[in-house]
Design a protein around this motif. Structure first.
Motif, short mmCIF file in Angstrom:
data_model
loop_
_atom_site.label_atom_id
_atom_site.label_comp_id
_atom_site.label_asym_id
_atom_site.label_seq_id
_atom_site.Cartn_x
_atom_site.Cartn_y
_atom_site.Cartn_z
N PRO A 1 -45.30 38.57 39.16
CA PRO A 1 -45.93 38.05 37.89
C PRO A 1 -47.01 38.86 37.68
N CYS A 2 -47.12 38.92 36.31
CA CYS A 2 -48.34 39.89 35.52
C CYS A 2 -49.01 39.30 34.89
N TYR A 3 -50.62 39.27 34.93
CA TYR A 3 -51.34 38.87 33.86
C TYR A 3 -52.58 39.84 33.58
N ASN A 4 -52.43 40.77 32.58
CA ASN A 4 -53.32 41.67 32.14
C ASN A 4 -53.47 42.68 33.20
N GLU A 5 -52.28 43.33 33.60
CA GLU A 5 -52.06 44.40 34.64
C GLU A 5 -51.87 45.59 34.18
N GLU A 6 -52.27 45.84 32.95
CA GLU A 6 -51.85 47.34 32.49
C GLU A 6 -52.28 48.35 33.28
N ALA A 7 -53.45 48.26 33.91
CA ALA A 7 -54.02 49.37 34.67
C ALA A 7 -53.33 49.70 35.80
N VAL A 8 -52.55 48.51 36.45
CA VAL A 8 -51.97 48.92 37.86
C VAL A 8 -50.33 49.14 37.49
N LEU A 9 -49.92 48.65 36.55
CA LEU A 9 -48.28 48.60 36.37
C LEU A 9 -47.71 50.12 36.53
N PRO A 10 -48.20 50.98 35.87
CA PRO A 10 -47.55 52.42 36.06
C PRO A 10 -47.39 52.68 37.53
N GLU A 11 -48.30 52.44 38.48
CA GLU A 11 -48.26 52.77 39.87
C GLU A 11 -47.35 51.78 40.75
N THR A 12 -47.42 50.50 40.29
CA THR A 12 -46.82 49.55 40.72
C THR A 12 -45.30 49.80 40.71
N SER A 13 -45.00 49.97 39.46
CA SER A 13 -43.48 50.42 39.03
C SER A 13 -43.04 51.68 39.68
N ARG A 14 -43.86 52.57 39.87
CA ARG A 14 -43.47 53.90 40.64
C ARG A 14 -43.18 53.66 42.28
N ARG A 15 -44.06 52.84 42.68
CA ARG A 15 -43.81 52.56 44.06
C ARG A 15 -42.59 51.82 44.51
N LEU A 16 -42.32 50.60 43.37
CA LEU A 16 -41.35 49.71 43.54
C LEU A 16 -39.80 50.36 43.35
N ARG A 17 -39.89 51.48 42.41
CA ARG A 17 -38.69 52.25 42.06
C ARG A 17 -38.33 52.96 43.38
N GLU A 18 -39.58 53.44 43.93
CA GLU A 18 -38.87 54.19 44.89
C GLU A 18 -38.46 53.42 46.19
N LYS A 19 -38.97 52.29 46.51
CA LYS A 19 -38.60 51.58 47.44
C LYS A 19 -37.22 50.97 47.37
N LEU A 20 -36.91 50.64 46.06
CA LEU A 20 -35.46 49.95 45.75
C LEU A 20 -34.56 51.31 45.95
N GLU A 21 -34.80 52.47 45.44
CA GLU A 21 -33.98 53.81 45.65
C GLU A 21 -33.71 54.05 46.91
N THR A 22 -34.70 54.03 47.76
CA THR A 22 -34.59 54.48 49.16
C THR A 22 -33.73 53.31 49.85
N LEU A 23 -33.94 52.00 49.69
CA LEU A 23 -33.06 50.91 50.35
C LEU A 23 -31.88 51.15 49.88
N ALA A 24 -31.65 51.35 48.70
CA ALA A 24 -30.20 51.43 48.09
C ALA A 24 -29.28 52.79 48.84
N ALA A 25 -30.20 53.75 48.92
CA ALA A 25 -29.53 54.92 49.44
C ALA A 25 -29.30 54.89 50.85
N MET A 26 -30.20 54.10 51.76
CA MET A 26 -29.75 53.73 53.05
C MET A 26 -28.71 52.65 53.28
N GLY A 27 -28.37 52.00 51.98
CA GLY A 27 -27.13 51.30 52.18
C GLY A 27 -27.43 49.79 52.42
N LYS A 28 -29.06 49.58 52.32
CA LYS A 28 -29.40 48.05 52.88
C LYS A 28 -29.31 47.20 51.65
N ILE A 29 -29.34 47.65 50.72
CA ILE A 29 -29.30 46.73 49.13
C ILE A 29 -28.36 47.42 48.49
#
Length: 318
Positions: free
Chosen positions: A10-38
């Protein structure tokens, strides 16, 4: 087949943090998918809770840039709990498990690995719990821990030091969808869902950017919302207090009668005035607590929608 994971943010006025949040979450999903966990079909689902800044524009841009990102745009600000529920209910039919977390990156993204492991071991609900509050100021630590203890004292079942960082399976989300109350307090409702659960401890970090959406005033309001939504103990305490005051008044009456029979005068106005103010304050407090419950009954009987969705970014919208 690997399960699909949705991370709901959930986001409310989060423009300052969204670029970094999205970067970290993307890395996490890609890593877990590469490991075959998700599954590679796993997604990050941002929920725009009526933000007044560029939050939704950033979410749309992220979706257009990468299919890992999706978004839900609410018609107006409905508060953190309703926005979170909107995201979870949107994800419910698209995933096998969903993890909810805040956008400010205080929740440790690396704890997602352990949550997924617990899910694959058979847990339907996995609570993210702070391992310590050593980094908090004394005031923050005192008020936060006092919040959980007050909730427990008042009969609201919660997980100590757990906020809204948790994993829920699809069937747990189905169970959550059957709770129809308008006054939402998910930290207390989720334990009512049942199903096997576990705890994952993590070190909570500092907010990456932006301002906290939960100052002290809002936390107090949140505590009142949780207590009155989940427990009737405050009303029972009022009943007990009224009974005790009645007993005290009987004792005082008997004492005054004895003194009058012995010809002893009853001294001064101080005791009378103090009694009047004390009883008056207790009456107003009692009316206030009862009013909170009546107000909630009023809102529940209206059966207004908890949220309305303007837009959901789908796969073919990119």
């Amino acid at each position: 087949m690997n399960e699909i994971l949705y991370i709901v943010v959930p986001c409310y006025n989060e423009e300052a943090v969204l670029p970094e949040t999205s970067r970290r979450l993307r890395e996490k999903l890609e890593t877990l998918a590469a490991m075959g966990k998700i599954s590679p079909q796993s997604r990050v689902l941002f929920v725009n809770d009526g933000s007044k800044d560029r939050t939704w524009e950033i979410i749309r841009a992220l979706h257009e840039e990468c299919p890992l990102f999706s978004g839900v745009d609410l018609t107006r600000n409905r508060g953190h709990q309703n926005a979170l529920l909107a995201g979870l209910m949107t994800a419910k039919d698209r995933c096998d498990m969903a993890i909810s977390m805040d956008a400010d990156l205080q929740d440790d993204v690396d704890a997602v690995d352990a949550m997924v492991d617990k899910f694959q071991e058979g847990c339907d609900i996995v609570y993210g719990v702070r391992s310590s509050r050593a980094k908090d100021t004394f005031f923050k630590r005192f008020t936060a821990e006092g919040f959980y203890r007050l909730m427990s004292l008042m009969g609201a079942e919660t997980v100590f030091n757990h906020a809204d960082y948790r994993l829920m399976s699809r069937r747990a989300l189905e169970g959550l969808s059957q709770f129809r109350e308008v006054n939402l307090f998910l930290r207390g409702i989720v334990p009512m869902v049942g199903y096997p659960s576990a705890v994952v401890e993590y070190e909570r970090g500092e907010r990456f950017a932006g301002e906290s959406k939960y100052p002290l005033k809002k936390m107090l309001s949140f505590a009142m919302e949780g207590i009155t939504s989940l427990s009737t103990k405050p009303i029972r305490y009022i009943t007990l207090l009224g009974f005790l005051i009645f007993l005290v008044s009987i004792v005082m009456l008997a004492t005054f009668i004895v003194k009058w029979a012995l010809g002893m005068t009853v001294a001064g106005w101080a005791s009378v005035i103090c009694s009047v103010w004390a009883i008056g304050g207790l009456i107003l407090l009692s009316l206030g607590v009862i009013g909170e419950y009546i107000g909630k009954i009023y809102l529940e009987t209206k059966q207004r929608p908890r949220f309305l969705i303007r837009t959901v970014l789908e796969e073919d919208d990119g």
